[in-house]
Design an enzyme around this catalytic site. Structure first.
Site, short mmCIF file in Angstrom:
data_model
loop_
_atom_site.label_atom_id
_atom_site.label_comp_id
_atom_site.label_asym_id
_atom_site.label_seq_id
_atom_site.Cartn_x
_atom_site.Cartn_y
_atom_site.Cartn_z
N HIS A 43 -3.38 -5.73 1.32
CA HIS A 43 -2.59 -5.94 2.55
C HIS A 43 -2.50 -7.42 2.92
O HIS A 43 -3.34 -7.92 3.69
CB HIS A 43 -3.23 -5.17 3.70
CG HIS A 43 -3.07 -3.70 3.64
ND1 HIS A 43 -2.15 -3.01 4.41
CD2 HIS A 43 -3.70 -2.76 2.89
CE1 HIS A 43 -2.22 -1.71 4.14
NE2 HIS A 43 -3.16 -1.53 3.23
N GLU A 83 -0.60 -8.80 5.05
CA GLU A 83 -0.33 -8.98 6.48
C GLU A 83 -1.61 -9.08 7.29
O GLU A 83 -1.56 -9.49 8.46
CB GLU A 83 0.55 -7.84 7.01
CG GLU A 83 -0.15 -6.51 7.23
CD GLU A 83 -0.32 -5.68 5.96
OE1 GLU A 83 -0.63 -4.48 6.08
OE2 GLU A 83 -0.16 -6.23 4.86
N CYS A 140 0.83 -1.20 0.00
CA CYS A 140 0.00 0.00 0.00
C CYS A 140 0.87 1.26 0.00
O CYS A 140 1.49 1.59 -1.00
CB CYS A 140 -0.98 -0.05 1.16
SG CYS A 140 -2.35 1.12 1.02
#
Length: 232
Positions: A194, A196, A85
């Site tokens: 994302h 994660e 991002c």
């Protein structure tokens, strides 16, 4: 494997990235943007968030942080680098990846679980996937529209450097539905979604098996850890 996660003023997902590294079997190392010391790490992550100076152009000021001198040198020497991002925005601003990211075409911030197609499974960060595989990763951005001139887009396509593509819906107006790209060598990857946030059951996207059970993002981090073990 020691993986550095760089915190910039305004980073929001640095701790999430550190946790993802730990779950994947790596050792996360917290790095500060104002330092010139990479502390001997084997790979780097530029996490998501809203770094200082984003009101001018996302990632532009952060790309000039002191540590970015070392990031550029390490990336050019072959170290795996992942930009997520805002980190993707920094990589384009630093010249490590081509193109740029602009305001979403609908003008609004978007947050959704996004289906992606893995177009390139041979980078340092995608080796645990298969080309053509579809994965679901959380997406949250206001300036996520990927742009480049036609010649650059054709080159990215022709060289197999489009790593991820949006499926079903283009959430931000990215040209050719591009969600992530790599450099020529394949050690530097940037994407807007994302990973994660999809590494641990109970906290990821919903799946057919159960709510919040999606862990498709874990493959990013296990890819780089396992590749390092093979090359060791």
């Amino acid at each position: 494997m020691r993986i550095g996660v760089i915190t910039f003023p305004g980073s929001l997902d640095d701790r999430d990235a550190q946790r993802a590294v730990r779950i994947a079997g790596g050792e996360p190392v917290a790095l500060w943007h104002g330092s010139h010391d990479l502390e001997g790490v084997d790979a780097l992550i530029l996490p998501g968030g809203f770094s200082y100076g984003d009101y001018l152009r996302c990632g532009a000021i952060a790309s000039l942080s002191p540590i970015m001198t070392e990031v550029v040198d390490a990336a050019n020497a072959g170290m795996p680098v992942l930009g997520i991002c805002n980190g993707f925005q920094m990589l384009t601003e630093a010249g490590l990846l081509e193109g740029g990211l602009i305001r979403n075409d609908h003008g609004s911030f978007i947050c959704r679980d996004q289906v992606l197609t893995v177009e390139n499974a041979s980078t340092d960060w995608t080796a645990e996937f298969e080309a053509g595989q579809q994965i679901t990763i959380p997406l949250k951005n206001g300036e996520g529209g990927f742009i480049a001139d036609g010649e650059t887009l054709d080159r990215l396509e022709g060289e197999g450097r489009v790593v991820f593509r949006y499926v079903d819906v283009n959430p931000n107006g990215s040209l050719r539905d591009i969600a992530g790209i790599s450099n020529v060598r394949g050690n530097v990857v940037g994407l807007m979604p994302h990973p994660e946030h999809a590494v641990e059951p109970g906290f990821g996207p919903d799946t057919a098996a159960a709510m919040r059970s999606g862990i498709d993002g874990l493959g990013f981090f296990t890819s780089v850890v396992k590749r390092a073990l093979v090359e060791a």
